[in-house]
Scaffold this active site. Structure first.
Site, PDB file in Angstrom:
ATOM      1  N   HIS A  72      47.158  15.962  40.208  1.00 56.67           N
ATOM      2  CA  HIS A  72      47.541  16.815  39.079  1.00 56.67           C
ATOM      3  C   HIS A  72      46.524  17.920  38.880  1.00 56.67           C
ATOM      4  O   HIS A  72      45.346  17.662  38.767  1.00 56.67           O
ATOM      5  CB  HIS A  72      47.682  15.981  37.806  1.00 56.67           C
ATOM      6  CG  HIS A  72      49.041  15.394  37.661  1.00 56.67           C
ATOM      7  ND1 HIS A  72      49.950  15.827  36.733  1.00 56.67           N
ATOM      8  CD2 HIS A  72      49.651  14.431  38.368  1.00 56.67           C
ATOM      9  CE1 HIS A  72      51.076  15.147  36.878  1.00 56.67           C
ATOM     10  NE2 HIS A  72      50.916  14.294  37.862  1.00 56.67           N
ATOM     11  N   TYR A 201      50.136  16.374  26.326  1.00 53.66           N
ATOM     12  CA  TYR A 201      49.429  15.899  25.139  1.00 53.66           C
ATOM     13  C   TYR A 201      49.951  16.707  23.958  1.00 53.66           C
ATOM     14  O   TYR A 201      49.809  17.934  23.946  1.00 53.66           O
ATOM     15  CB  TYR A 201      47.922  16.141  25.273  1.00 53.66           C
ATOM     16  CG  TYR A 201      47.212  15.243  26.276  1.00 53.66           C
ATOM     17  CD1 TYR A 201      47.277  15.484  27.645  1.00 53.66           C
ATOM     18  CD2 TYR A 201      46.457  14.154  25.837  1.00 53.66           C
ATOM     19  CE1 TYR A 201      46.610  14.664  28.554  1.00 53.66           C
ATOM     20  CE2 TYR A 201      45.779  13.329  26.741  1.00 53.66           C
ATOM     21  CZ  TYR A 201      45.868  13.597  28.090  1.00 53.66           C
ATOM     22  OH  TYR A 201      45.204  12.782  28.985  1.00 53.66           O
ATOM     23  N   PRO A 295      41.362   6.311  24.399  1.00 55.42           N
ATOM     24  CA  PRO A 295      41.923   6.723  25.690  1.00 55.42           C
ATOM     25  C   PRO A 295      42.386   8.182  25.774  1.00 55.42           C
ATOM     26  O   PRO A 295      42.781   8.616  26.862  1.00 55.42           O
ATOM     27  CB  PRO A 295      43.108   5.770  25.890  1.00 55.42           C
ATOM     28  CG  PRO A 295      43.440   5.258  24.536  1.00 55.42           C
ATOM     29  CD  PRO A 295      42.194   5.282  23.732  1.00 55.42           C
ATOM     30  N   LYS A 299      38.919   8.685  29.981  1.00 55.66           N
ATOM     31  CA  LYS A 299      37.566   8.555  30.534  1.00 55.66           C
ATOM     32  C   LYS A 299      37.121   7.129  30.839  1.00 55.66           C
ATOM     33  O   LYS A 299      36.177   6.921  31.608  1.00 55.66           O
ATOM     34  CB  LYS A 299      36.550   9.161  29.545  1.00 55.66           C
ATOM     35  CG  LYS A 299      36.550  10.666  29.525  1.00 55.66           C
ATOM     36  CD  LYS A 299      35.834  11.235  30.729  1.00 55.66           C
ATOM     37  CE  LYS A 299      36.314  12.604  31.096  1.00 55.66           C
ATOM     38  NZ  LYS A 299      37.262  12.683  32.191  1.00 55.66           N
ATOM     39  N   TYR A 387      37.518  17.018  31.265  1.00 56.02           N
ATOM     40  CA  TYR A 387      38.664  16.185  31.628  1.00 56.02           C
ATOM     41  C   TYR A 387      38.604  15.790  33.099  1.00 56.02           C
ATOM     42  O   TYR A 387      38.860  14.633  33.456  1.00 56.02           O
ATOM     43  CB  TYR A 387      39.972  16.925  31.317  1.00 56.02           C
ATOM     44  CG  TYR A 387      41.197  16.034  31.353  1.00 56.02           C
ATOM     45  CD1 TYR A 387      41.712  15.481  30.186  1.00 56.02           C
ATOM     46  CD2 TYR A 387      41.826  15.726  32.552  1.00 56.02           C
ATOM     47  CE1 TYR A 387      42.821  14.647  30.208  1.00 56.02           C
ATOM     48  CE2 TYR A 387      42.935  14.895  32.594  1.00 56.02           C
ATOM     49  CZ  TYR A 387      43.426  14.358  31.420  1.00 56.02           C
ATOM     50  OH  TYR A 387      44.516  13.527  31.464  1.00 56.02           O
TER      51      TYR A 387
HETATM   52  P1  RFL Z   1      37.864  -4.429  32.097  1.00 58.93           P
HETATM   53  O1  RFL Z   1      38.957  -3.753  32.812  1.00 58.93           O
HETATM   54  O2  RFL Z   1      38.097  -4.822  30.673  1.00 58.93           O
HETATM   55  O3  RFL Z   1      37.471  -5.714  32.955  1.00 58.93           O
HETATM   56  C1  RFL Z   1      36.617  -6.704  32.441  1.00 58.93           C
HETATM   57  C2  RFL Z   1      36.944  -7.995  33.159  1.00 58.93           C
HETATM   58  O4  RFL Z   1      36.031  -9.005  32.756  1.00 58.93           O
HETATM   59  C3  RFL Z   1      36.746 -10.215  32.566  1.00 58.93           C
HETATM   60  N1  RFL Z   1      35.945 -11.077  31.673  1.00 58.93           N
HETATM   61  C4  RFL Z   1      35.247 -12.161  32.095  1.00 58.93           C
HETATM   62  N2  RFL Z   1      35.096 -12.699  33.302  1.00 58.93           N
HETATM   63  C5  RFL Z   1      34.325 -13.815  33.407  1.00 58.93           C
HETATM   64  N3  RFL Z   1      33.719 -14.413  32.348  1.00 58.93           N
HETATM   65  C6  RFL Z   1      33.840 -13.892  31.097  1.00 58.93           C
HETATM   66  N4  RFL Z   1      33.233 -14.471  30.057  1.00 58.93           N
HETATM   67  C7  RFL Z   1      34.635 -12.702  30.939  1.00 58.93           C
HETATM   68  N5  RFL Z   1      34.973 -11.930  29.874  1.00 58.93           N
HETATM   69  C8  RFL Z   1      35.763 -10.961  30.330  1.00 58.93           C
HETATM   70  C9  RFL Z   1      38.067  -9.753  31.993  1.00 58.93           C
HETATM   71  O5  RFL Z   1      39.082 -10.731  32.156  1.00 58.93           O
HETATM   72  C10 RFL Z   1      38.322  -8.509  32.797  1.00 58.93           C
HETATM   73  O6  RFL Z   1      39.058  -8.751  33.971  1.00 58.93           O
HETATM   74  O7  RFL Z   1      36.523  -3.568  32.121  1.00 58.93           O
HETATM   75  P2  RFL Z   1      35.938  -2.536  33.223  1.00 58.93           P
HETATM   76  O8  RFL Z   1      35.983  -3.143  34.584  1.00 58.93           O
HETATM   77  O9  RFL Z   1      34.682  -2.041  32.650  1.00 58.93           O
HETATM   78  O10 RFL Z   1      37.013  -1.355  33.261  1.00 58.93           O
HETATM   79  C11 RFL Z   1      37.188  -0.501  32.164  1.00 58.93           C
HETATM   80  C12 RFL Z   1      38.620  -0.001  32.098  1.00 58.93           C
HETATM   81  O11 RFL Z   1      39.512  -1.100  32.184  1.00 58.93           O
HETATM   82  C13 RFL Z   1      38.902   0.784  30.806  1.00 58.93           C
HETATM   83  O12 RFL Z   1      37.808   1.589  30.473  1.00 58.93           O
HETATM   84  C14 RFL Z   1      40.131   1.705  30.943  1.00 58.93           C
HETATM   85  O13 RFL Z   1      41.302   0.948  31.112  1.00 58.93           O
HETATM   86  C15 RFL Z   1      40.253   2.610  29.718  1.00 58.93           C
HETATM   87  N6  RFL Z   1      41.459   3.441  29.746  1.00 58.93           N
HETATM   88  C16 RFL Z   1      41.532   4.583  30.501  1.00 58.93           C
HETATM   89  N7  RFL Z   1      40.493   4.962  31.265  1.00 58.93           N
HETATM   90  C17 RFL Z   1      40.589   6.060  32.071  1.00 58.93           C
HETATM   91  O14 RFL Z   1      39.628   6.395  32.750  1.00 58.93           O
HETATM   92  N8  RFL Z   1      41.729   6.821  32.150  1.00 58.93           N
HETATM   93  C18 RFL Z   1      42.813   6.516  31.429  1.00 58.93           C
HETATM   94  O15 RFL Z   1      43.845   7.189  31.577  1.00 58.93           O
HETATM   95  C19 RFL Z   1      42.729   5.375  30.540  1.00 58.93           C
HETATM   96  N9  RFL Z   1      43.789   5.021  29.808  1.00 58.93           N
HETATM   97  C20 RFL Z   1      42.569   3.054  29.021  1.00 58.93           C
HETATM   98  C21 RFL Z   1      43.731   3.875  29.086  1.00 58.93           C
HETATM   99  C22 RFL Z   1      42.573   1.898  28.257  1.00 58.93           C
HETATM  100  C23 RFL Z   1      43.691   1.550  27.556  1.00 58.93           C
HETATM  101  N10 RFL Z   1      43.618   0.380  26.795  1.00 58.93           N
HETATM  102  C24 RFL Z   1      44.503  -0.691  26.926  1.00 58.93           C
HETATM  103  C25 RFL Z   1      42.406   0.088  26.045  1.00 58.93           C
HETATM  104  C26 RFL Z   1      44.857   3.538  28.386  1.00 58.93           C
HETATM  105  C27 RFL Z   1      44.846   2.390  27.607  1.00 58.93           C
HETATM  106  C28 RFL Z   1      46.088   2.100  26.875  1.00 58.93           C
HETATM  107  C1  PHB Z   2      47.926   6.856  31.357  1.00 59.73           C
HETATM  108  O1  PHB Z   2      48.598   7.351  32.291  1.00 59.73           O
HETATM  109  O2  PHB Z   2      47.987   5.659  31.074  1.00 59.73           O
HETATM  110  C2  PHB Z   2      47.026   7.723  30.554  1.00 59.73           C
HETATM  111  C3  PHB Z   2      46.891   9.072  30.895  1.00 59.73           C
HETATM  112  C4  PHB Z   2      46.067   9.880  30.125  1.00 59.73           C
HETATM  113  C5  PHB Z   2      45.379   9.348  29.057  1.00 59.73           C
HETATM  114  C6  PHB Z   2      45.507   7.998  28.735  1.00 59.73           C
HETATM  115  C7  PHB Z   2      46.335   7.180  29.490  1.00 59.73           C
HETATM  116  O3  PHB Z   2      44.595  10.163  28.307  1.00 59.73           O
END
Ligand code: RFL
Ligand code: PHB
Length: 394
Positions: A72, A201, A295, A299, A387
């Site tokens: 993108h 957005y 989110p 990032k 971004y």
């Molecule tokens: P995670 O993915 O939460 O993984 C942590 C893992 O640790 C496990 N765990 C344990 N394991 C063993 N013993 C324990 N005591 C434990 N406690 C926990 C968990 O089961 C899990 O598997 O953290 P990590 O690896 O730091 O990754 C971070 C990302 O997942 C997170 O920052 C992103 O998903 C945030 N986020 C987005 N980030 C982006 O860069 N671009 C995006 O477009 C974006 N969109 C989003 C998002 C997060 C969202 N939510 C649900 C908060 C959109 C959403 C909706």
């Molecule tokens: C997504 O595709 O899940 C997504 C994209 C952009 C964002 C957050 C989530 O800022």
């Protein structure tokens, strides 16, 4: 059991770190509390910065990403009934982003690690880390009904916001910074062709909305909703009607998303959070275990990747030369980038959402800021640089 690096958590941070260390010839053990299917299905991020894509390619997880990822070159902002496109390459000297779901990143990394890496244990819940400030910390975990332990040279907490590793840092040396927001996101997956060209957005007086995608036939959509919303209050038709209302522009008031069956919906709270330092003794924190961003700036996953890239380099230097110089600098190096992303995510969130308490004055300020981004190449470039991701240190 002994390992060089004990990695707690098998999300993107833990899995990418394990792959980077494997490539450098450093052994590790990954302990993940959930089962494989759960970790592979957890719906989350969708946007990868160039540096994240490069790291995935470097560890051998680039093949499917390059086939199925959707490059993108911009995003569209909608506000005040207008639409404005931000073109990333022309504003950033050629940078762009990739849409490739976190679920797919995780599947690719798990498959690689199981095929040719160190141990990756599922349903292995870490209960405590002892001796963080000693030469050989111990990770205790429960696996196959038994209490087990692994001693490590270093421990890395990649266990997300609800993990246990943070507790290994004594309160007396730890500072936390936090902000919550008076709204959440209703996140929806739908079997409907997305608006393919750009993510949209939208700022509207009805609240924020975001249109993203997972594939040419699956849309990922988000609506700002009040905290505590029950997804059951949002039948499919209500979701589509509300998305159309929030995305409407003056130029094309009849514009509508293509509709299709909604296959999942969930309410996601928004939070900003940083814990400092990101290291205590031989225990390091990476990804969501150390920091959370709302989110809106896309990032979170990218920051998690940046942390482990910096950490893998530091561990490689230590292994090759015995020098802990880069390990000692890890927390400061990461936190500079973390705070930039915190600010950008806060900026995107507070500029695009409507706080239920917000005055008409504050709404005018938001619109003025968005107009500035639309009118000024400098303001647009500031958004585009953040971004698409600031360069990694080093
Ligand atoms: P995670 O993915 O939460 O993984 C942590 C893992 O640790 C496990 N765990 C344990 N394991 C063993 N013993 C324990 N005591 C434990 N406690 C926990 C968990 O089961 C899990 O598997 O953290 P990590 O690896 O730091 O990754 C971070 C990302 O997942 C997170 O920052 C992103 O998903 C945030 N986020 C987005 N980030 C982006 O860069 N671009 C995006 O477009 C974006 N969109 C989003 C998002 C997060 C969202 N939510 C649900 C908060 C959109 C959403 C909706
Ligand atoms: C997504 O595709 O899940 C997504 C994209 C952009 C964002 C957050 C989530 O800022």
């Amino acid at each position: 059991m002994h390992t060089t690096v004990g990695i707690i958590g098998g999300g993107p941070a833990g899995l990418l770190l394990a792959r980077l260390l494997h490539g450098a010839g450093i052994d590790s053990v990954v302990l993940e509390s959930r089962d494989r299917a759960y970790v592979e299905q957890r719906q989350r991020a969708g946007i990868l910065e160039q540096a994240t894509v490069d790291a995935l390619r470097a560890v051998g997880a680039g093949a499917r990403l390059d086939r199925e990822g959707m490059p993108h070159d911009g995003i569209e902002l909608r506000f005040g009934g207008r639409a404005h496109r931000i073109d990333f390459p022309s504003l950033t000297g050629g940078r762009s982003v990739m849409v490739y779901a976190q679920t797919e990143v995780v599947k690719d990394l798990i498959a690689l690690q199981l095929a040719e890496g160190g141990p990756l244990l599922f349903e292995a819940e870490v209960t405590s880390i002892d001796g963080a400030d000693t030469g050989s910390p111990v990770v205790r975990y429960r696996h196959e009904g038994r209490e087990q332990m692994v001693t490590c040279d270093y421990v890395v907490g990649c266990d997300g916001f609800h993990g246990v590793t943070r507790n290994a840092v004594p309160d007396s040396v730890r500072t936390t910074y936090e902000r919550t927001y008076p709204y959440s996101w209703l996140g929806v997956l739908a079997e409907a062709p997305p608006v393919y060209e750009e993510l949209i957005y939208a700022h509207s007086e009805r609240g924020f909305a975001l249109a993203s995608m997972r594939s040419p036939s699956v849309s990922r959509l988000y609506l700002q909703v009040p905290n505590g919303t029950d997804p059951g209050d949002w039948p499919d038709e209500r979701i589509w009607d509300e998305l159309d209302a929030r995305f409407a522009t003056h130029a094309d008031p009849g514009w509508k998303l293509e509709r299709g069956p909604v296959t999942s919906k969930a309410v996601l709270p928004m939070r900003s959070y940083v814990t400092e330092p990101m290291r205590y003794g031989r225990v390091f924190l990476a990804g969501d275990a150390a920091h959370i961003v709302p989110p809106t700036g896309a990032k979170g996953l990218n920051l998690a990747a940046a942390d482990v890239i910096v950490l893998a380099r530091a561990l490689t230097r230590w292994r090759e030369t015995g020098s802990t110089e880069l390990l000692d600098a890890y927390s400061d190096t990461c936190l500079r980038r973390v705070w930039r992303a915190e600010h950008f995510s806060y900026f995107m969130t507070t500029t695009l959402h409507t706080d239920p308490e917000q005055s008409a004055f504050e709404t005018r300020l938001q619109l003025s800021q968005l107009e500035r981004v639309a009118a000024s190449r400098h303001a647009a470039a500031e958004l585009a640089e953040n971004y698409t991701g600031l360069p990694l240190p080093g």
